[in-house]
Design an enzyme around this catalytic site. Structure first.
Site, PDB file in Angstrom:
ATOM      1  N   MET A 148       0.707 -38.789 -23.715  1.00  0.00           N
ATOM      2  CA  MET A 148       1.080 -39.213 -25.058  1.00  0.00           C
ATOM      3  C   MET A 148       0.701 -40.657 -25.352  1.00  0.00           C
ATOM      4  O   MET A 148       0.302 -40.990 -26.470  1.00  0.00           O
ATOM      5  CB  MET A 148       2.596 -39.070 -25.249  1.00  0.00           C
ATOM      6  N   ASP A 188       0.307 -36.112 -30.339  1.00  0.00           N
ATOM      7  CA  ASP A 188       0.615 -36.830 -29.114  1.00  0.00           C
ATOM      8  C   ASP A 188       0.961 -38.283 -29.377  1.00  0.00           C
ATOM      9  O   ASP A 188       0.088 -39.117 -29.578  1.00  0.00           O
ATOM     10  CB  ASP A 188      -0.570 -36.724 -28.155  1.00  0.00           C
ATOM     11  N   THR A 189       2.250 -38.574 -29.333  1.00  0.00           N
ATOM     12  CA  THR A 189       2.788 -39.885 -29.658  1.00  0.00           C
ATOM     13  C   THR A 189       4.161 -39.993 -29.003  1.00  0.00           C
ATOM     14  O   THR A 189       4.812 -38.980 -28.806  1.00  0.00           O
ATOM     15  CB  THR A 189       2.956 -40.031 -31.193  1.00  0.00           C
ATOM     16  N   VAL A 190       4.600 -41.208 -28.692  1.00  0.00           N
ATOM     17  CA  VAL A 190       5.994 -41.386 -28.300  1.00  0.00           C
ATOM     18  C   VAL A 190       6.662 -42.325 -29.291  1.00  0.00           C
ATOM     19  O   VAL A 190       6.022 -43.155 -29.930  1.00  0.00           O
ATOM     20  CB  VAL A 190       6.147 -41.933 -26.864  1.00  0.00           C
ATOM     21  N   MET A 205       7.656 -37.967 -34.453  1.00  0.00           N
ATOM     22  CA  MET A 205       6.341 -37.845 -33.841  1.00  0.00           C
ATOM     23  C   MET A 205       5.622 -36.607 -34.378  1.00  0.00           C
ATOM     24  O   MET A 205       6.236 -35.750 -34.991  1.00  0.00           O
ATOM     25  CB  MET A 205       6.493 -37.750 -32.322  1.00  0.00           C
TER      26      MET A 205
END
Length: 525
Positions: free
Chosen positions: A58, A347-349, A429
């Site tokens: 991520m 895809d990220t936090v 997200m």
């Protein structure tokens, strides 16, 4: 209050500090930092950096971040742009001459200079209390000792592993395979990078051996990135943008992020009696989907590096929103608007922290697609983002790939305020989904009076390119109703995004919620 007969989560309540994020270890580290006398910024940075070890598919040191925050005792919300730029030698015509119509996802042309490390160092110095040594110590420990891979992370890791190439396969696979649930992942190269940053600050990352390691990995693949590109990378302090909905002030980071899209989307929804609809019914999904088509079409046309786009005020203009709302037929789906100009990803936090002094931090951090570009530096294993895939190759477009430009970004931190007081840092997200996610979260709270955790748990829908994605929380009957009025329905393999939020109540009690679609939690003390 939720129905206690049904499985689910309760909100978490505390008074001295709270963190909500997508991995329990990061939440615990953030709370530990608060307990050591750090403030919310120290805690958010410590947790975010650790997320790059816990969820390397991520995010990581080779990525970007955006931050919204207020200082203790202040109602003013500040914004920091920690997104990097295309190398100075980048030019869209070179790719068009190769016959390309978009920036390839897994090559050096998609790699923009990482901006997050500079932002973290800047914020630690200007807003934090403890200093980089204390902030980075937990991530250094876990990078060396290792982290057992959580279930959602394992699922995503297996899905994205094919992206990894060259040295990245050595650093992010175990015996050539994606790690299984509970298997321990270690990143000793990143531990050394973090030690160097802790000792020498941002220059340790943007010059010398660490920068050379990244540049070499890119140059071997034909990249045009230079030492000067890394050396000159700097975060930018900026001013948030605001939009009102049902007595709540939605605060977003300005472009090159897409936060203005969420404000425009809510301004369109104001023209419909959302509160009279079934919160989980087809009518609401349809109106939101149609508003999303219109708001995202505006996004695709105009949002770009703020130095290269027209004024963002058009997204905040109620007259424009009214004209767009008039295009929506409540009984029929309109044809899809222009295709997304950025590659959709998930895809990220996101991490949010509030401390005992009610300093609130809303921080989002990403390498774009799963494992970014798939390119990692050989010695240290720094995965490099493919955020440059957010550029378009269309000549004359404000978001056209160009040297020194920041691409349009999907990641957006959010905050809510009411009567001049910060009431809730939050984030959703999920790549392109995020503006819709922000709008739906605000609508869940205001139109339907859902609780904080219930607003996050509620099933999601998203018009994405040419299909209306419905999570499995919706029935087949709902899907058929939407199909009958012209929507092309798809049930996505993975759920739509993930969310975290902390409510700062009038009595000072902190109320946290965390998305069960991820592995994380809210923790307080």
């Amino acid at each position: 209050m939720r129905d206690l007969h049904n499985p689910g989560r309760s909100e978490v309540f505390a008074t001295q500090g709270m963190c909500a994020t997508s991995h329990p270890l990061a939440a615990k580290v953030a709370i530990d930092i608060l307990g050591q006398g750090g403030n919310a910024m120290d805690a958010a940075i410590a947790g975010a950096v650790l997320l790059g070890i816990c969820e390397p598919q991520m995010t990581g040191l080779g990525g970007d971040c955006f931050v919204l925050f207020n200082r203790a005792g202040e109602s003013r919300i500040r914004a920091l742009n920690g997104s990097g730029r295309a190398p100075a030698a980048a030019h869209s015509q070179v790719l068009r001459d190769e016959g390309l119509s978009s920036v390839p996802l897994n090559g050096p042309d998609a790699v923009t200079i990482p901006g997050a490390v500079d932002a973290f160092c800047h914020l630690a110095q200007t807003e934090g209390r403890l200093g980089l040594g204390a902030i980075l110590k937990p991530a250094i420990h876990y990078a060396e000792a290792g982290v057992p891979v959580a279930p959602r992370v394992a699922f995503d890791w297996k899905s994205g592993a094919a992206t990894l190439q060259g040295a990245a396969r050595d650093h992010y696979l175990i015996d050539g395979q994606a790690p299984s649930i509970g298997q321990v992942f270690r990143a000793p190269g990143q531990a050394e990078v973090l030690r160097q940053i802790a000792a020498h600050g941002r220059d340790a990352f943007y010059s010398g051996e660490i920068a050379d390691d990244m540049i070499t990995a890119l140059s071997k693949r034909g990249g045009v990135h230079s030492a000067e590109d890394f050396h000159h990378t700097r975060c930018t302090e900026t001013q948030p943008i605001h939009g009102a909905y049902k007595g709540v002030d939605l605060v977003e980071h300005p472009p090159n992020g897409q936060g203005a899209t969420a404000i425009l989307l809510l301004n369109i929804l104001k023209h419909f009696d959302m509160a009279s609809m079934d919160p989980f019914g087809a009518e609401r999904i349809h109106i939101e989907a149609e508003a999303t088509k219109l708001a995202y079409d505006a996004r695709n046309r105009f949002i770009a590096d703020p130095d290269h786009m027209a004024r963002v005020e058009r997204f905040l203009d109620p007259d424009i929103a009214a004209r767009l709302a008039a295009l929506i037929d409540p009984q029929k789906a309109m044809p899809a608007a222009a295709p997304l100009t950025e590659a959709v990803h998930k895809d990220t936090v996101y991490i949010t922290v509030v401390d005992r002094d009610q300093m609130a931090v809303s921080l989002i951090y990403s390498i774009f697609h799963s494992f970014g570009s798939g390119i990692a530096s050989e010695k240290y294993g720094i995965l490099l983002q493919n955020r440059g895939a957010g550029f378009t190759l269309q000549p004359g477009h404000p978001n056209e790939l160009g040297g020194g430009k920041r691409p349009m970004h999907t990641i957006i931190p959010g905050m809510l305020a009411q009567n001049g007081r910060v009431t809730m840092p939050f984030g959703v997200m999920g790549g392109a989904y995020q503006p819709t996610g922000h709008a739906r979260f605000v609508s869940n709270l205001t139109d339907f009076g859902l609780g904080l955790q219930e607003s996050i748990d509620a099933p999601r829908a998203f018009f994405d390119g040419s299909v209306l994605k419905l999570e499995r929380g919706y029935s087949e009957a709902i899907a058929k109703q939407l199909s009958d009025i012209g929507h092309n329905i798809e049930v996505p393999e993975t759920p739509l995004g993930g969310a975290q939020a902390i409510r700062i109540r009038n009595d000072g009690v902190l109320e946290g919620a965390s998305d069960p679609r991820k592995d994380g939690c809210a923790l307080g003390y």
